[in-house]
Design an enzyme around this catalytic site. Structure first.
Site, PDB file in Angstrom:
ATOM      1  N   GLU A 112      11.352   4.861 -19.249  1.00 22.43           N
ATOM      2  CA  GLU A 112      11.902   3.862 -20.168  1.00 22.43           C
ATOM      3  C   GLU A 112      13.080   4.416 -20.943  1.00 22.43           C
ATOM      4  OE1 GLU A 112       8.087   1.842 -21.962  1.00 22.43           O
ATOM      5  OE2 GLU A 112       9.741   1.795 -23.389  1.00 22.43           O
ATOM      6  N   CYS A 125      17.857   5.458 -26.905  1.00 20.80           N
ATOM      7  CA  CYS A 125      16.588   6.160 -27.044  1.00 20.80           C
ATOM      8  C   CYS A 125      16.207   6.642 -25.650  1.00 20.80           C
ATOM      9  CB  CYS A 125      15.548   5.188 -27.611  1.00 20.80           C
ATOM     10  SG  CYS A 125      13.919   5.902 -27.735  1.00 20.80           S
ATOM     11  N   CYS A 132       3.503  11.321 -20.935  1.00 17.80           N
ATOM     12  CA  CYS A 132       3.435  12.324 -22.002  1.00 17.80           C
ATOM     13  C   CYS A 132       2.028  12.899 -22.061  1.00 17.80           C
ATOM     14  CB  CYS A 132       3.775  11.677 -23.347  1.00 17.80           C
ATOM     15  SG  CYS A 132       3.854  12.862 -24.714  1.00 17.80           S
ATOM     16  N   CYS A 136      -1.240  11.069 -28.281  1.00 19.91           N
ATOM     17  CA  CYS A 136      -1.366  10.556 -29.652  1.00 19.91           C
ATOM     18  C   CYS A 136      -2.106   9.215 -29.597  1.00 19.91           C
ATOM     19  CB  CYS A 136       0.013  10.378 -30.289  1.00 19.91           C
ATOM     20  SG  CYS A 136       0.915  11.939 -30.423  1.00 19.91           S
ATOM     21  N   CYS A 139      -0.121   5.751 -29.531  1.00 15.81           N
ATOM     22  CA  CYS A 139       1.089   5.687 -28.701  1.00 15.81           C
ATOM     23  C   CYS A 139       0.772   5.200 -27.290  1.00 15.81           C
ATOM     24  CB  CYS A 139       1.733   7.077 -28.647  1.00 15.81           C
ATOM     25  SG  CYS A 139       3.176   7.149 -27.569  1.00 15.81           S
ATOM     26  N   CYS A 351       7.236   1.525 -27.846  1.00 18.55           N
ATOM     27  CA  CYS A 351       7.586   2.445 -26.774  1.00 18.55           C
ATOM     28  C   CYS A 351       6.418   2.647 -25.821  1.00 18.55           C
ATOM     29  CB  CYS A 351       8.017   3.800 -27.343  1.00 18.55           C
ATOM     30  SG  CYS A 351       7.445   4.103 -29.004  1.00 18.55           S
TER      31      CYS A 351
HETATM   32  N1  SAH Z   1       6.920  13.078 -28.497  1.00 21.12           N
HETATM   33  C1  SAH Z   1       7.951  12.883 -29.471  1.00 21.12           C
HETATM   34  C2  SAH Z   1       8.955  11.783 -29.142  1.00 21.12           C
HETATM   35  C3  SAH Z   1       8.433  10.474 -28.607  1.00 21.12           C
HETATM   36  S1  SAH Z   1       7.685   9.321 -29.710  1.00 21.12           S
HETATM   37  C4  SAH Z   1       7.340  12.663 -30.844  1.00 21.12           C
HETATM   38  O1  SAH Z   1       6.130  12.471 -30.920  1.00 21.12           O
HETATM   39  O2  SAH Z   1       8.050  12.709 -31.837  1.00 21.12           O
HETATM   40  C5  SAH Z   1       8.924   8.864 -30.858  1.00 21.12           C
HETATM   41  C6  SAH Z   1       8.332   8.354 -32.172  1.00 21.12           C
HETATM   42  O3  SAH Z   1       7.698   7.072 -31.998  1.00 21.12           O
HETATM   43  C7  SAH Z   1       7.287   9.285 -32.745  1.00 21.12           C
HETATM   44  O4  SAH Z   1       7.471   9.481 -34.119  1.00 21.12           O
HETATM   45  C8  SAH Z   1       6.017   8.523 -32.458  1.00 21.12           C
HETATM   46  O5  SAH Z   1       4.994   8.935 -33.278  1.00 21.12           O
HETATM   47  C9  SAH Z   1       6.446   7.090 -32.674  1.00 21.12           C
HETATM   48  N2  SAH Z   1       5.507   6.102 -32.118  1.00 21.12           N
HETATM   49  C10 SAH Z   1       4.750   6.211 -31.008  1.00 21.12           C
HETATM   50  N3  SAH Z   1       3.965   5.119 -30.860  1.00 21.12           N
HETATM   51  C11 SAH Z   1       4.238   4.301 -31.892  1.00 21.12           C
HETATM   52  C12 SAH Z   1       3.741   3.015 -32.304  1.00 21.12           C
HETATM   53  N4  SAH Z   1       2.817   2.368 -31.619  1.00 21.12           N
HETATM   54  N5  SAH Z   1       4.262   2.489 -33.447  1.00 21.12           N
HETATM   55  C13 SAH Z   1       5.215   3.140 -34.158  1.00 21.12           C
HETATM   56  N6  SAH Z   1       5.713   4.338 -33.825  1.00 21.12           N
HETATM   57  C14 SAH Z   1       5.230   4.930 -32.707  1.00 21.12           C
END
Ligand code: SAH
Length: 363
Positions: A112, A125, A132, A136, A139, A351
């Site tokens: 993406e 972006c 990944c 998390c 995510c 995302c």
């Molecule tokens: N792995 C890296 C970059 C990818 S995620 C990182 O974790 O920073 C980029 C950002 O989007 C991160 O801050 C992540 O926590 C956030 N993110 C992921 N899922 C999300 C969601 N459902 N709502 C809001 N932010 C989210």
């Protein structure tokens, strides 16, 4: 826009030139010096390196056959050498003009990327991995598993693709798409150099977002780039952080913040802390206070990101009152803070979700 055809670029590994000991990956991501050395190895004059660089980065050429200034015979000889461009597999436009892309790579994998236009900027972006491994809990990408790291050219390609689609120069790049960039440091560093020197984007306009991998923030700092480091903190203490980010278990928040302090010392750049707001989980005034205490005296900025709901998790986005109450506590404690809403939400949500939705189309 309809899906384009699957890439016919041969696998990079299959490319070994006629000369001994020269095996080359796709050309995209290579510097002017590297391209010049390569054309010379091919028996061509050095100035063809500059031509090749212009055609790859300025004209966005997709195969060497299309470089009309090159001699016909040589073009035929090198026709099979990949430049390393992806194909747009799917594209969707939100009402705020954000465009989300699914790009298909040479091996068929899908990633993406997002193009985010504002009055003066075009931000891309980019993804750094296919999937990944960080898992998390909030995510969508993390829920979808992990396939592989992206190569340097696959990162640079995302920026060129969005630039071509918008017919506008990209001004900013954020590594906030799929994947954890600091698990792919070699290609991340190669891509930063190429985006800066070959595509022409200022280092200060590049942001690397990471959940934090031990020793890798220091490693990035040692390159002395002027890029912005954004650290996904999401919690003011280790216990809550581990609950949201299981991969944080072996890397205590104190150690992470100590490495961030080193980043500030080595690069002179302040660090951004990202903090996703999950209703009732990490958005209470006492969390804000604890966060402020942790960050006291730290050259930093906090970006609060109200949670974008994803299907695979039960979290809720806090209401405006709760968000503003959190901001107020931080401000009272003299912490620099902004609230960032994700754009393009109604089209395909947070995302990772666009890819998840389209997964069935890929099998
Ligand atoms: N792995 C890296 C970059 C990818 S995620 C990182 O974790 O920073 C980029 C950002 O989007 C991160 O801050 C992540 O926590 C956030 N993110 C992921 N899922 C999300 C969601 N459902 N709502 C809001 N932010 C989210």
């Amino acid at each position: 826009m309809s899906a384009k055809s699957v890439s016919v670029l041969p696998s990079p590994k299959s490319h070994t030139l006629q000369q001994p000991n020269i095996s080359i990956p796709p050309l995209l991501g290579a510097s002017l010096e590297e391209l010049t050395a390569w054309v010379q190895q091919q028996g061509q004059p050095a100035y063809r390196g500059k031509q090749l660089h212009d055609w790859i980065y300025q004209k966005g050429v997709r195969t060497l056959c299309d470089i009309s200034v090159f001699p016909k015979q040589w073009r035929a000889d090198v026709a099979e050498i990949p430049i390393g461009r992806s194909n747009i597999h799917y594209r969707s436009v939100a009402s705020d003009d954000t465009v989300k892309y699914l790009l298909q790579l040479a091996d068929g994998q899908i990633i993406e990327s997002v193009g985010i236009p504002t009055e003066k900027r075009l931000t891309v972006c980019v993804s750094s991995q296919v999937g990944c491994p960080m898992a998390c809990d909030f995510c969508a990408t993390g829920k979808g598993g992990y396939k592989r790291n992206l190569a340097r050219h696959e990162i640079v390609d995302q920026v060129l693709t969005v630039q071509e689609d918008f017919q506008q120069r990209v001004s900013h790049v954020v590594f906030m798409g799929m994947g954890e960039p600091l698990l792919n440091t070699d290609h991340l560093i190669g891509a930063i150099k190429s985006l800066n020197q070959d595509v022409g984007i200022g280092q200060r306009n590049l942001t690397v977002s990471t959940v934090g991998i031990r020793d890798r923030i220091r490693q990035l700092a040692q390159h002395q780039f002027q890029v912005t480091l954004a650290v996904s903190l999401h919690a003011p203490n280790q216990a809550l952080r581990e609950q949201l980010i299981p991969s944080a278990r072996p890397y205590p928040i104190e150690d992470l913040l100590a490495e961030c302090r080193e980043y500030v010392e080595i690069t002179g750049r302040r660090v951004t802390f990202e903090y996703i707001l999950l209703a009732g989980v990490n958005d209470l005034p006492e969390h804000a206070l604890e966060l402020a205490q942790r960050l006291r005296g730290f050259q930093s900025h906090v970006n609060l990101i109200p949670y974008n709901p994803i299907q695979e998790a039960d979290y809720k986005r806090p209401n405006q009152n709760r968000i503003q109450a959190f901001v107020k506590v931080l401000k009272q404690q003299q912490i620099a803070v902004s609230v960032r809403y994700s754009r393009g939400l109604e089209a395909d949500a947070a995302c990772g979700q666009l890819r998840a939705k389209n997964q069935t189309k890929l099998s």
